[in-house]
Design a protein around this motif. Structure first.
Motif, PDB file in Angstrom:
ATOM      1  N   ASP A  53      42.282  36.915  38.836  1.00 59.07           N
ATOM      2  CA  ASP A  53      43.586  35.926  37.006  1.00 59.07           C
ATOM      3  C   ASP A  53      42.724  34.511  37.524  1.00 59.07           C
ATOM      4  O   ASP A  53      43.534  33.725  37.263  1.00 59.07           O
ATOM      5  N   GLY A  54      41.919  34.225  38.706  1.00 59.58           N
ATOM      6  CA  GLY A  54      41.952  33.104  38.415  1.00 59.58           C
ATOM      7  C   GLY A  54      42.367  31.808  39.335  1.00 59.58           C
ATOM      8  O   GLY A  54      42.567  30.838  40.104  1.00 59.58           O
ATOM      9  N   SER A  55      43.307  32.870  40.519  1.00 59.76           N
ATOM     10  CA  SER A  55      43.428  31.819  41.897  1.00 59.76           C
ATOM     11  C   SER A  55      42.871  32.361  42.745  1.00 59.76           C
ATOM     12  O   SER A  55      42.429  33.245  43.409  1.00 59.76           O
ATOM     13  N   ARG A  56      43.086  31.276  43.467  1.00 56.46           N
ATOM     14  CA  ARG A  56      42.942  31.066  45.151  1.00 56.46           C
ATOM     15  C   ARG A  56      43.657  32.590  45.539  1.00 56.46           C
ATOM     16  O   ARG A  56      43.390  33.583  46.873  1.00 56.46           O
ATOM     17  N   VAL A  57      44.507  33.308  45.424  1.00 55.01           N
ATOM     18  CA  VAL A  57      45.262  34.302  46.179  1.00 55.01           C
ATOM     19  C   VAL A  57      44.623  35.697  45.833  1.00 55.01           C
ATOM     20  O   VAL A  57      45.113  36.427  46.733  1.00 55.01           O
ATOM     21  N   GLU A 104      41.763  36.051  46.094  1.00 57.78           N
ATOM     22  CA  GLU A 104      39.962  35.846  46.624  1.00 57.78           C
ATOM     23  C   GLU A 104      40.636  37.194  47.497  1.00 57.78           C
ATOM     24  O   GLU A 104      38.867  37.517  47.461  1.00 57.78           O
ATOM     25  N   HIS A 109      38.634  39.015  33.777  1.00 60.43           N
ATOM     26  CA  HIS A 109      39.728  38.072  33.606  1.00 60.43           C
ATOM     27  C   HIS A 109      40.200  38.060  32.296  1.00 60.43           C
ATOM     28  O   HIS A 109      39.636  37.773  30.768  1.00 60.43           O
ATOM     29  N   TRP A 157      43.376  36.894  29.169  1.00 55.48           N
ATOM     30  CA  TRP A 157      44.583  35.758  29.670  1.00 55.48           C
ATOM     31  C   TRP A 157      44.954  36.618  27.942  1.00 55.48           C
ATOM     32  O   TRP A 157      44.235  37.295  27.128  1.00 55.48           O
ATOM     33  N   ARG A 183      34.970  31.520  40.304  1.00 51.45           N
ATOM     34  CA  ARG A 183      35.518  32.897  41.072  1.00 51.45           C
ATOM     35  C   ARG A 183      34.557  34.190  42.034  1.00 51.45           C
ATOM     36  O   ARG A 183      34.821  33.870  42.747  1.00 51.45           O
ATOM     37  N   GLY A 223      49.844  37.213  41.240  1.00 46.34           N
ATOM     38  CA  GLY A 223      48.814  36.857  40.830  1.00 46.34           C
ATOM     39  C   GLY A 223      49.425  35.585  41.325  1.00 46.34           C
ATOM     40  O   GLY A 223      49.949  34.775  41.479  1.00 46.34           O
ATOM     41  N   ARG A 224      49.196  34.548  39.507  1.00 39.99           N
ATOM     42  CA  ARG A 224      49.302  33.265  39.851  1.00 39.99           C
ATOM     43  C   ARG A 224      50.602  32.709  39.720  1.00 39.99           C
ATOM     44  O   ARG A 224      50.862  31.811  40.215  1.00 39.99           O
TER      45      ARG A 224
END
Length: 283
Positions: free
Chosen positions: A152-156, A158, A179, A181, A211, A253-254
């Motif tokens: 999702d492109g977020s650090r959470v 990882e 990925h 959207w 990422r 997610g984000r």
């Protein structure tokens, strides 16, 4: 290190046991087969005594299935008092991974239930990663297909990425990093029909590359296919998961809300994914 799998006497649970046995062997973990014995309300529900008496047989069948799936492993079998979901949540505090089937038997009536009870409960509240295994997990391509990870492109996200690379490496499988959207989310920012889709696609490809960069260096043995698409995440992952052996997603997610352990995409996948889904808890 140990892996825990829930046993409830149903065929979906036995499929989860077979999957967990192979998974524990790959990760060099011990496997703990846990069967819950519900406390009887007063008066006891219909057939409760008979259901309780079947628990040892359920465990015996599960051990037989596990040994057939991963010969040479030792398995611990445990009967614990309590409702299945609460028992498995307690087990998750000391487990490396918790495995459940998508469907099971009602604790009192013996009626088979769709996802929404035990599996969803442990996926939402488990203290360790959870794998939900569908009935179709025993098909041939479920053992030879790629590992798919939703990015999702977020650090959470990882931890989920790290888990996906590890799974692909251990299984000798290619990794498909997806990925996706949605035009709905984009319209919130630009207004309906005003988005420059080509510019968005280029930007999302950059996000995905960033990422993956560190993980590709850590796992050079893993072949990675990058997929960037304009679609609804659940629909895309379900469609492409038909030939996969595992889908890996983060628990949030984000748009995740603090305190919620599983986001809408992960939750929806548990209901409809055609292959096992590994939900990795975000910190």
């Amino acid at each position: 290190m140990r892996e825990v799998v829930g046993v409830d006497g149903s065929e979906p649970a036995l499929e989860a046991v077979r999957w967990a046995a192979v998974d524990a062997w790959l990760h060099r973990r011990s496997l703990r087969l846990v069967c819950a014995v519900p406390q009887a309300p007063e008066p006891a529900g219909p057939g409760l005594d008979e259901i309780k008496a079947e628990r040892p047989r359920w465990l015996s069948e599960a051990v037989t299935a596990a040994r057939a799936a991963a010969k040479g492993m030792e398995f611990e079998q445990v009967l614990r008092h309590g409702m299945p979901g609460e028992v498995l949540l307690d087990e998750s505090q000391e487990a490396e991974r918790l495995v459940v089937g998508t469907r099971g038997l009602n604790e009192v009536t013996g009626v088979r239930l769709a996802l929404g009870s035990t599996a969803e409960l442990v996926a939402m509240r488990s203290r360790c990663p959870v794998v939900v295994v569908p009935d179709s997990a025993g098909r041939e391509d479920a053992r030879t297909g790629p590992v798919i990870v939703g990015v999702d492109g977020s650090r959470v996200g990882e931890p989920a990425l790290g888990a996906a690379y590890e799974e692909a490496s251990l299984r000798g499988a290619p990794l498909v990093a997806v990925h996706v959207w949605s035009d709905v989310a984009t319209d919130e920012w630009f207004g309906p029909g005003s988005a420059d889709w080509e510019a968005i696609r280029v930007d999302q490809e950059r996000v995905l590359a960033e990422r993956l960069a560190g993980w590709e260096a850590k796992y050079p043995d893993v072949s990675v296919e990058r997929v960037v698409a304009r679609d609804r995440p659940v629909r895309f992952l379900v469609e492409h998961g038909a030939g996969a052996q595992l889908i890996v997603v983060g628990s949030r997610g984000r748009g995740g809300i603090t305190g919620m352990l599983i986001g809408s995409t992960s939750r929806a996948l548990l209901h409809c994914a055609p292959c096992p889904v590994l939900v990795v808890r975000a910190p």
